[in-house]
Enzyme design. Structure first.
Site, PDB file in Angstrom:
ATOM      1  N   GLU A 179       7.305  -6.370   1.503  1.00  0.00           N
ATOM      2  CA  GLU A 179       6.086  -6.236   2.299  1.00  0.00           C
ATOM      3  C   GLU A 179       5.132  -7.407   2.032  1.00  0.00           C
ATOM      4  OE1 GLU A 179       5.153  -4.255   4.614  1.00  0.00           O
ATOM      5  OE2 GLU A 179       6.072  -2.279   4.392  1.00  0.00           O
ATOM      6  N   LYS A 186      -2.170  -1.486  -3.748  1.00  0.00           N
ATOM      7  CA  LYS A 186      -3.010  -0.288  -3.708  1.00  0.00           C
ATOM      8  C   LYS A 186      -2.119   0.942  -3.821  1.00  0.00           C
ATOM      9  CE  LYS A 186      -6.239   2.211  -0.733  1.00  0.00           C
ATOM     10  NZ  LYS A 186      -6.843   2.310   0.619  1.00  0.00           N
ATOM     11  N   ARG A 215     -10.459  10.277   1.528  1.00  0.00           N
ATOM     12  CA  ARG A 215     -10.347  10.970   2.810  1.00  0.00           C
ATOM     13  C   ARG A 215     -11.480  11.977   2.984  1.00  0.00           C
ATOM     14  NH1 ARG A 215      -3.705  11.445   2.541  1.00  0.00           N
ATOM     15  NH2 ARG A 215      -3.385   9.186   2.719  1.00  0.00           N
ATOM     16  N   LYS A 233       0.860  -1.190   0.000  1.00  0.00           N
ATOM     17  CA  LYS A 233       0.000   0.000   0.000  1.00  0.00           C
ATOM     18  C   LYS A 233       0.894   1.238   0.000  1.00  0.00           C
ATOM     19  CE  LYS A 233      -3.564   2.462   2.597  1.00  0.00           C
ATOM     20  NZ  LYS A 233      -4.455   2.455   3.780  1.00  0.00           N
ATOM     21  N   SER A 263      -9.992   5.842  -4.897  1.00  0.00           N
ATOM     22  CA  SER A 263     -10.914   6.953  -5.106  1.00  0.00           C
ATOM     23  C   SER A 263     -10.437   7.949  -6.144  1.00  0.00           C
ATOM     24  CB  SER A 263     -11.158   7.658  -3.773  1.00  0.00           C
ATOM     25  OG  SER A 263      -9.940   8.143  -3.224  1.00  0.00           O
TER      26      SER A 263
END
Length: 326
Positions: A233, A248, A205, A195, A274
């Protein structure tokens, strides 16, 4: 052999031929629909920066999820907006909080729909960071217990999957051990593994009221310049017990998505975030792009790059397109 014996256009002559030889297939089963749930009744609040996306109270969420299921979309991802925020993000792990309420309602009223829960503190803290603070620094280890408590609260409510998105080191193993110790060893974890600290999160947000009140998230979300770090990760989250790993955002990180798909054999998700959604919507509203065409092209690109499943705010629109535009 070369031209004229080889003519690549032969198999592009009409739609039937193109469909027969298509290398990438997209179906409604590929989609997870992110949704925002908030306190109140009979609420459906449009998110200005995300045309077509709303915040729902639990009752209207249930009605919307029936439509989502009937479109053939198999799963939703829930994000909660609490009534009150505080420094410890207590609303995230309150067993009577907004997300557990929504989970219980959906499991009762919308059978056949997978209910997934995002696990993070950012929507619930008054400072907007994804963990609790030690002065101005997010305290990694102290946050882990609270994330595990949140995952457990959602599990007890009946969710089908938890998805930690906080990017604290060690969160997957902490959640896995907590769930196992409480009898939820069969509940899968979808980890937001790679991410990135992305500028494409802005409209989210706005929707979740989760912007940091100071600083940024670069000390825990990933540096957009790095690929090898992302692979590390992912490897660590797999070692800790993740059942699905996620990249992401999606389109700006298709190279990372492809690397993950090529190296690991467990399911891989991608989140069309988004900002990706908002910029295509805005360009389409201006008449600069064909909405349905760029929507579908973007989703095919994410699937082609290696995603087994796609979190996308376009899920309903895309499902309608796949059904013939109905």
């Amino acid at each position: 052999m070369t031209f004229p014996l080889v003519r690549m256009r032969r198999l592009r002559r009409n739609q039937l031929l193109r469909d027969m030889v298509a290398e990438t297939a997209l179906t409604c089963n590929d989609f997870i629909y992110p949704m925002f749930v908030c306190p109140g009744q009979k609420l459906r609040q449009p998110v200005p920066s995300m045309p077509g996306v709303d915040r729902f109270s639990v009752d209207t969420l249930v009605e919307e999820c029936k439509k989502v299921r009937d479109l053939g979309i198999p799963a939703v991802m829930l994000f909660g907006i609490p009534e009150k925020k505080d420094p410890l993000g207590r609303g995230a792990y309150d067993e009577k909080g907004i997300v557990p309420q929504a989970v219980r309602a959906l499991k009762k009223a919308v059978p056949g729909l997978l209910v997934m829960c995002d696990v993070c503190l950012c929507e619930y803290t008054d400072h907007g960071h994804c963990g609790i603070l030690d002065k101005k620094t997010v305290h990694n280890d102290a946050t882990l217990e609270l994330l595990a408590k949140a995952a457990l609260a959602y599990a007890k409510a009946g969710c089908d999957m938890v998805a930690p998105s906080d990017m604290m080191d060690g969160r997957v193993i902490e959640i896995r051990e907590t769930l196992d110790n409480e009898g939820f060893e069969d509940l899968p974890i979808m980890s937001y593994a790679a991410k990135y600290c992305s500028a494409f999160y802005g409209p989210f947000r706005d929707a979740a009221d989760s912007s940091p009140q100071f600083g940024d998230r670069r000390s825990y979300q990933m540096d957009p310049r790095n690929v090898i770090e992302g692979m590390r990760e992912v490897a660590l989250d797999i070692e800790e017990g993740a059942d699905i790993v996620m990249v992401k955002p999606a389109m700006p990180y298709l190279d990372v998505l492809t690397r993950v798909r090529e190296e690991y054999d467990l399911p891989v998700a991608a989140y069309q975030v988004s900002g990706e959604y908002a910029m295509l919507k805005a360009a389409a509203e201006k008449g600069w792009l064909d909405h349905d065409a760029v929507m579908m092209e973007s989703l095919y690109a994410i699937k082609r790059a290696g995603a087994d499943m796609i979190l996308t705010y376009f899920a309903k629109d895309a499902a309608k397109q796949l059904a013939g535009g109905k």
